[in-house]
Structures are given as structure tokens and as C-alpha cells.
Design a protein around this motif. Sequence first.
Motif, PDB file in Angstrom:
ATOM      1  N   ALA A   1      -2.240  -2.554  21.683  1.00 48.21           N
ATOM      2  CA  ALA A   1      -1.594  -3.927  21.239  1.00 48.21           C
ATOM      3  C   ALA A   1      -0.899  -3.556  20.106  1.00 48.21           C
ATOM      4  O   ALA A   1      -1.307  -2.821  19.259  1.00 48.21           O
ATOM      5  CB  ALA A   1      -2.570  -5.101  21.160  1.00 48.21           C
ATOM      6  N   THR A   2       0.068  -4.246  19.371  1.00 53.13           N
ATOM      7  CA  THR A   2       0.666  -4.337  18.281  1.00 53.13           C
ATOM      8  C   THR A   2       0.268  -5.353  17.596  1.00 53.13           C
ATOM      9  O   THR A   2       0.212  -6.566  18.150  1.00 53.13           O
ATOM     10  CB  THR A   2       2.018  -4.085  18.206  1.00 53.13           C
ATOM     11  OG1 THR A   2       2.763  -4.933  18.573  1.00 53.13           O
ATOM     12  CG2 THR A   2       2.841  -2.776  18.826  1.00 53.13           C
ATOM     13  N   GLN A   3      -0.327  -5.151  16.237  1.00 53.64           N
ATOM     14  CA  GLN A   3      -0.675  -6.309  15.426  1.00 53.64           C
ATOM     15  C   GLN A   3       0.093  -6.361  14.061  1.00 53.64           C
ATOM     16  O   GLN A   3      -0.009  -5.233  13.474  1.00 53.64           O
ATOM     17  CB  GLN A   3      -2.087  -6.302  15.214  1.00 53.64           C
ATOM     18  CG  GLN A   3      -2.907  -6.008  16.574  1.00 53.64           C
ATOM     19  CD  GLN A   3      -4.543  -6.567  16.416  1.00 53.64           C
ATOM     20  OE1 GLN A   3      -4.706  -7.528  15.969  1.00 53.64           O
ATOM     21  NE2 GLN A   3      -5.213  -5.554  16.935  1.00 53.64           N
ATOM     22  N   LEU A   4       0.405  -7.782  13.639  1.00 54.38           N
ATOM     23  CA  LEU A   4       1.258  -7.824  12.169  1.00 54.38           C
ATOM     24  C   LEU A   4       0.058  -8.334  11.460  1.00 54.38           C
ATOM     25  O   LEU A   4      -0.390  -9.562  11.957  1.00 54.38           O
ATOM     26  CB  LEU A   4       2.447  -8.437  12.593  1.00 54.38           C
ATOM     27  CG  LEU A   4       3.208  -8.632  11.202  1.00 54.38           C
ATOM     28  CD1 LEU A   4       3.813  -7.143  10.673  1.00 54.38           C
ATOM     29  CD2 LEU A   4       4.272  -9.650  11.582  1.00 54.38           C
ATOM     30  N   ILE A   5      -0.266  -7.855  10.403  1.00 53.07           N
ATOM     31  CA  ILE A   5      -1.412  -8.514   9.639  1.00 53.07           C
ATOM     32  C   ILE A   5      -0.833  -8.764   8.093  1.00 53.07           C
ATOM     33  O   ILE A   5      -0.521  -7.983   7.620  1.00 53.07           O
ATOM     34  CB  ILE A   5      -2.668  -7.471   9.383  1.00 53.07           C
ATOM     35  CG1 ILE A   5      -3.260  -7.180  11.023  1.00 53.07           C
ATOM     36  CG2 ILE A   5      -3.691  -8.248   8.729  1.00 53.07           C
ATOM     37  CD1 ILE A   5      -4.243  -5.911  10.757  1.00 53.07           C
ATOM     38  N   GLU A   6      -1.085 -10.150   8.057  1.00 53.53           N
ATOM     39  CA  GLU A   6      -0.831 -10.512   6.516  1.00 53.53           C
ATOM     40  C   GLU A   6      -1.792 -11.478   6.015  1.00 53.53           C
ATOM     41  O   GLU A   6      -2.530 -12.008   6.607  1.00 53.53           O
ATOM     42  CB  GLU A   6       0.734 -10.925   6.549  1.00 53.53           C
ATOM     43  CG  GLU A   6       0.968 -12.304   7.473  1.00 53.53           C
ATOM     44  CD  GLU A   6       2.275 -12.596   7.825  1.00 53.53           C
ATOM     45  OE1 GLU A   6       2.932 -12.939   6.471  1.00 53.53           O
ATOM     46  OE2 GLU A   6       3.019 -12.828   8.792  1.00 53.53           O
ATOM     47  N   SER A   7      -1.859 -11.490   4.498  1.00 56.93           N
ATOM     48  CA  SER A   7      -2.587 -12.437   3.801  1.00 56.93           C
ATOM     49  C   SER A   7      -1.655 -13.618   3.509  1.00 56.93           C
ATOM     50  O   SER A   7      -0.498 -13.702   3.116  1.00 56.93           O
ATOM     51  CB  SER A   7      -2.759 -11.730   2.765  1.00 56.93           C
ATOM     52  OG  SER A   7      -3.544 -12.653   1.609  1.00 56.93           O
TER      53      SER A   7
ATOM     54  N   LEU B   1      -6.234 -14.755   6.571  1.00 61.28           N
ATOM     55  CA  LEU B   1      -5.594 -13.629   7.324  1.00 61.28           C
ATOM     56  C   LEU B   1      -5.004 -14.018   8.547  1.00 61.28           C
ATOM     57  O   LEU B   1      -5.503 -14.655   9.425  1.00 61.28           O
ATOM     58  CB  LEU B   1      -6.988 -12.503   7.720  1.00 61.28           C
ATOM     59  CG  LEU B   1      -6.588 -11.141   7.773  1.00 61.28           C
ATOM     60  CD1 LEU B   1      -6.136 -10.679   6.534  1.00 61.28           C
ATOM     61  CD2 LEU B   1      -7.762 -10.410   8.251  1.00 61.28           C
TER      62      LEU B   1
ATOM     63  N   ILE C   1     -10.448  -1.425  11.129  1.00 62.08           N
ATOM     64  CA  ILE C   1      -9.844  -0.526  12.284  1.00 62.08           C
ATOM     65  C   ILE C   1      -9.976   0.966  12.288  1.00 62.08           C
ATOM     66  O   ILE C   1     -10.330   1.352  10.984  1.00 62.08           O
ATOM     67  CB  ILE C   1      -8.288  -0.742  12.285  1.00 62.08           C
ATOM     68  CG1 ILE C   1      -7.704  -0.538  10.877  1.00 62.08           C
ATOM     69  CG2 ILE C   1      -7.891  -2.130  12.878  1.00 62.08           C
ATOM     70  CD1 ILE C   1      -6.063  -0.722  10.835  1.00 62.08           C
TER      71      ILE C   1
ATOM     72  N   MET D   1      -7.718   4.658  12.553  1.00 64.40           N
ATOM     73  CA  MET D   1      -6.500   4.875  13.009  1.00 64.40           C
ATOM     74  C   MET D   1      -6.438   6.454  13.008  1.00 64.40           C
ATOM     75  O   MET D   1      -6.961   7.063  11.980  1.00 64.40           O
ATOM     76  CB  MET D   1      -5.378   4.624  11.911  1.00 64.40           C
ATOM     77  CG  MET D   1      -5.189   3.056  12.057  1.00 64.40           C
ATOM     78  SD  MET D   1      -3.989   2.472  10.699  1.00 64.40           S
ATOM     79  CE  MET D   1      -2.437   3.013  11.445  1.00 64.40           C
TER      80      MET D   1
ATOM     81  N   LEU E   1      -3.409  -8.504   0.126  1.00 66.17           N
ATOM     82  CA  LEU E   1      -4.106  -8.339   1.285  1.00 66.17           C
ATOM     83  C   LEU E   1      -4.932  -6.829   0.342  1.00 66.17           C
ATOM     84  O   LEU E   1      -4.281  -6.346  -0.162  1.00 66.17           O
ATOM     85  CB  LEU E   1      -3.129  -7.679   1.829  1.00 66.17           C
ATOM     86  CG  LEU E   1      -3.397  -7.257   3.554  1.00 66.17           C
ATOM     87  CD1 LEU E   1      -3.918  -8.418   4.104  1.00 66.17           C
ATOM     88  CD2 LEU E   1      -2.252  -6.641   4.168  1.00 66.17           C
TER      89      LEU E   1
ATOM     90  N   ARG F   1       3.389  -6.690   4.675  1.00 62.95           N
ATOM     91  CA  ARG F   1       2.633  -7.058   5.918  1.00 62.95           C
ATOM     92  C   ARG F   1       2.232  -5.564   6.436  1.00 62.95           C
ATOM     93  O   ARG F   1       3.025  -4.748   6.583  1.00 62.95           O
ATOM     94  CB  ARG F   1       3.475  -7.874   6.754  1.00 62.95           C
ATOM     95  CG  ARG F   1       3.998  -9.004   5.892  1.00 62.95           C
ATOM     96  CD  ARG F   1       4.568  -9.981   6.966  1.00 62.95           C
ATOM     97  NE  ARG F   1       5.742  -9.669   7.624  1.00 62.95           N
ATOM     98  CZ  ARG F   1       6.359 -10.377   8.534  1.00 62.95           C
ATOM     99  NH1 ARG F   1       5.955 -11.527   8.881  1.00 62.95           N
ATOM    100  NH2 ARG F   1       7.353  -9.801   9.398  1.00 62.95           N
ATOM    101  N   PHE F   2       0.910  -5.656   7.040  1.00 61.60           N
ATOM    102  CA  PHE F   2       0.425  -4.509   7.943  1.00 61.60           C
ATOM    103  C   PHE F   2       0.666  -4.260   9.271  1.00 61.60           C
ATOM    104  O   PHE F   2       0.501  -5.167   9.871  1.00 61.60           O
ATOM    105  CB  PHE F   2      -1.097  -4.535   7.370  1.00 61.60           C
ATOM    106  CG  PHE F   2      -1.725  -2.996   7.565  1.00 61.60           C
ATOM    107  CD1 PHE F   2      -1.632  -2.169   6.802  1.00 61.60           C
ATOM    108  CD2 PHE F   2      -2.577  -3.090   8.371  1.00 61.60           C
ATOM    109  CE1 PHE F   2      -2.198  -0.960   6.925  1.00 61.60           C
ATOM    110  CE2 PHE F   2      -3.483  -1.699   8.729  1.00 61.60           C
ATOM    111  CZ  PHE F   2      -3.096  -0.819   7.929  1.00 61.60           C
ATOM    112  N   MET F   3       1.246  -3.181  10.055  1.00 65.02           N
ATOM    113  CA  MET F   3       1.450  -3.256  11.132  1.00 65.02           C
ATOM    114  C   MET F   3       0.695  -2.102  11.720  1.00 65.02           C
ATOM    115  O   MET F   3       0.670  -1.106  11.405  1.00 65.02           O
ATOM    116  CB  MET F   3       3.171  -3.082  11.346  1.00 65.02           C
ATOM    117  CG  MET F   3       3.414  -3.690  12.420  1.00 65.02           C
ATOM    118  SD  MET F   3       5.486  -4.030  12.342  1.00 65.02           S
ATOM    119  CE  MET F   3       5.490  -4.708  13.699  1.00 65.02           C
ATOM    120  N   ILE F   4       0.148  -2.333  12.808  1.00 59.36           N
ATOM    121  CA  ILE F   4      -0.663  -1.257  13.740  1.00 59.36           C
ATOM    122  C   ILE F   4      -0.534  -1.419  14.914  1.00 59.36           C
ATOM    123  O   ILE F   4      -0.215  -2.226  15.553  1.00 59.36           O
ATOM    124  CB  ILE F   4      -2.254  -1.407  13.100  1.00 59.36           C
ATOM    125  CG1 ILE F   4      -2.542  -2.744  13.598  1.00 59.36           C
ATOM    126  CG2 ILE F   4      -2.373  -0.967  11.736  1.00 59.36           C
ATOM    127  CD1 ILE F   4      -4.005  -2.805  13.695  1.00 59.36           C
TER     128      ILE F   4
END
Lengths: 240, 240
Positions: free
Chosen positions: A180-186, A206, A236, A238, B206, B233-236
Motif C-alpha cells: 500500500a502507498t500512504q500519504l501522511i500529513e498533519s 493525523l 513504520i 523502512m 509533523l 507530507r510524508f509518503m511511504i
Amino acid sequence: MINKSSPIPIYHQLEERIKTEIEEGSLKSGDLLPSEREYAETFKISRMTVRQAISNLVSNGYVYRKKGTGTFVSQKKFEQILPGLTSFTEDMKRRGMVPSNELVEFSILPAPEEVAHALDIKNSESVYKIERIRLADNFPMALETTFVSKHRIEGITEEIAHTSLYEYFESTLNLNIDHATQLIESSIINSEEKKLLHMKTGDPVLLIQRTTYLDDGTPLEFVKSVYRADRYRFMIDMKR
Amino acid sequence: MINKSSPIPIYHQLEERIKTEIEEGSLKSGDLLPSEREYAETFKISRMTVRQAISNLVSNGYVYRKKGTGTFVSQKKFEQILPGLTSFTEDMKRRGMVPSNELVEFSILPAPEEVAHALDIKNSESVYKIERIRLADNFPMALETTFVSKHRIEGITEEIAHTSLYEYFESTLNLNIDHATQLIESSIINSEEKKLLHMKTGDPVLLIQRTTYLDDGTPLEFVKSVYRADRYRFMIDMKR
DNA sequence: GAGTGGTCTAGACCACCCC
DNA sequence: GGGTGGTCTAGACCACTCC
């Protein structure tokens, strides 16, 4: 120890054996493993089979190889091993909490632009929309909205939405979730979500957008989540 | 096409060849690859060598195997492929921006509790503390504080801190960075960081805590970062 | 020089899938 | 039944590390 007539592949038996030795402490961090040729002779198996077992242990971070020197047990602390991609349900169980859901919306509608793009389908195509408040020990942790192509996946019911979608995908439909790809932001909580998560204006959250893929690369689901920042931290591991 | 007397391993040559065919479009998403036996005969190499090449492509998500059926090109869109663990410098370059640093603090001090724990050293041991404002196109993106054991790594200078630490570790010291664990959370900017990042009270940030490890599992660095939520934004990409 | 992991060969049998 | 990937063998030579 190694059963050659077992239906379980030999390399997997050896892999588990070494893994157990590491976890139980008979092989400690930094220890030198027996050489590949030694393993091969001890168990009367081919060196290539030994290599396959050890290669898997390298991938999983249990051991590392040094050219011309040998194979060693990694320093990693296995009590804090981090799993890969997990569902909310699995995640909370791992943290020792009891997960549950409150269904906010369950509907079928034409895919919004953003969703169609993520799932790689046309705007007109129908998708399930499943909006849930996700609780841990009966405390609201996140608001999660999942979109799944109705054309690709049939038979999702409100019943299923009350438990774990991942379990339905994997156990019932036998789908292979690959990554899965995930975009994480505050961000700061907005007014609509405020009440559902029992938060107040200005509280940090989050935001996580996730697209999950099967092993052939087909997008399976698109998920937008809002997590309470005071209750949830994302962890996570990596690879470089 | 395949040069058997080249110092480059055959499996790697084949791997690159297939990768190129996928990237250039002669092998398209969903296409069936020639069978392993076919490749072996075409290039007059062993099937095990072919398998090694294809296994690597599977790991990297280029193709997937179906038992009894064949090997297929994944649907993945390679133009948006996500790399693994990256440094700030690499990350910003990939996003098309020019990274730079402003050194706030460069010192050597006894490891604080949290740092000692992360780096697996004693509290009394000396560590480098490198605090930097990280800019992209001359705009402040993050405040980053890095801790490195002085006992393990020698020779870090202010000069190096102005460029990329990762490059120093990997190119100059020839260290193998293997993986990192990261703890990501959402928060509100605090008063000390406010000025340095040109932000105002209540703005979301973040927070990322990263511990980077070498392939033998030794912790290399512990980093605490504060990113401007409006800019970053953090992308993984995570494997299941 | 002895031992190690890295690469490679030329076979083999199996379970599985599709026709 | 014929083809595919999954597993396995019993060798081989190489580059590398350490003594």
C-alpha cells in the motif's frame, strides 16, 4: 529436526529452526552462524537449499551476511519487531487494545474524482463507501472512509463493515494484498469530524490516505483516515 | 544482450534487461513474460540463474508470479514509484527542489536518556548533536536534530553538517545503511520552534523520530524532526 | 592457504493451471 | 497432457577475508 518427506519445504523448516534458535537465545546477537556448507552437511541437504533459507532470514532482518567471513545474527530487538502493512484491527490488537467499529455510512455511489483516480476506474463506476468510527477499548481513535470498486469486489455487507475488511478480503475472498502507498500529513480537526471524534477546535490530527494494491498491481481500496493525534502515533520500518 | 564473461553477474544483466523492456514499454502491464525455461534456453543459461533475476524483479514489484500459469508484468505505475528510506536531501531533490541547511547547533555532549536508549549506548557516552534548519528552495521546511555516537563515528565536522550526512556515511565511510524505524505524529508547533520555522501559534506540524540502522543492526543515528505541515507530507510504500 | 559467501550449471520431481 | 512456477540436488569456480 529436518524432515525431508514433509510437505513443508526443507528451506522453510530450516528457516524456522534458525529463527527459533535466535528467538530462544541459543543464537545471540552478533553470533556467527554455522557456515552454509556446514548446515548442508549436518542436515544432508544441498547448499542451495540452505542459501534459500538464509536469504529469507536476511530479508526479514534476522541475520546478515559478510562476504568471505560468514553469516551473523543481527542486533535487532525482536520484542519490538515492527510488522509491515496492517489493518486498524490488527494494529490495535497488537497494541493490546480491543478494536471495534461504529458504522456512520454504508452506501454505493458513483466514484468521486479523487477516488476514481486512486482506484484507476472511471468516474461513473460504482464504489462502496464505508465510513466508520474506529474505536480501541471503546474510545474513538479515528474516522475512516473506505472506497472499494463494486465492479471488482462483490458482496460487501454492513455486517462485514462491522468487523475487519482486510479479513474479508484475505480470508473470505482469498485475495493477496501485496502493498500500500500512504500519504501522511498533519492537520487541525475540521468542524464535521470534531463531534464524531469527541475533539475540540484546534486539536491536531493525523491524516492518512492509503491505497492498497493486490500482487498484480490492481488497486483494491482507497482509504482516508483522520486519527486523533493525542491517541495515535504511526510507526513504520523502512528499508534503505 | 547477455555477456557471460562480463564481471557483472548474469542474473543482474537479465534483470536489467527485463526492467528496461518494462520501462520502455515492449513489455506492458499485465503482459505474460517468457517462461523461465524459455529465458534459460534463449540465453543459454541455467534456469536457476533466470529464477534469481526474476525473484529480484518480484521483490521490486516489477512482476508477479502465478503458480502453474506464468510470470506477469505488474500494473504499477513506475513514473510514481516510491523509493524506500531517503534522506532529506534526496527527498527534496526527488521533489524537484533545491535542498540546503542552516546550522543551528553543532556540539558534542553526553547522550541524553532518550538518545542513549535509541542508540543503545550508555548515558555517559559522547554524542554529536547536529541541529539544522532544512530548507527547500530557500524556504524552511523542517527543524531537524540528529544524534550520532562519537565512539562509533568519528570525524563529523561542521562542514559535513552543511551538506548531507547520509552521503558522508555511505560514500565517505562506506557504511551500509539498511533500514530505519520511524515514529510519526501530529502536533502543534511549540514556542521555541515557532520562530525558526517562521510559523505562528497553533500551526500544525509533523513530528518524526527516526532511528537508522546498519545491516548488522547497529543504530547509526537518532533524529528528531519537526516538519511544517503546510509544506510537507510524508509518503511511504509498505509491503504487506 | 583455508574457509566463507556469491554465482552458476544441468539436471530432477512436484503441484498447479488450463485446455 | 503439456506447460508453468516451486523445490531440490551435487557439484563447480570465483572473490573475498583472515591468518
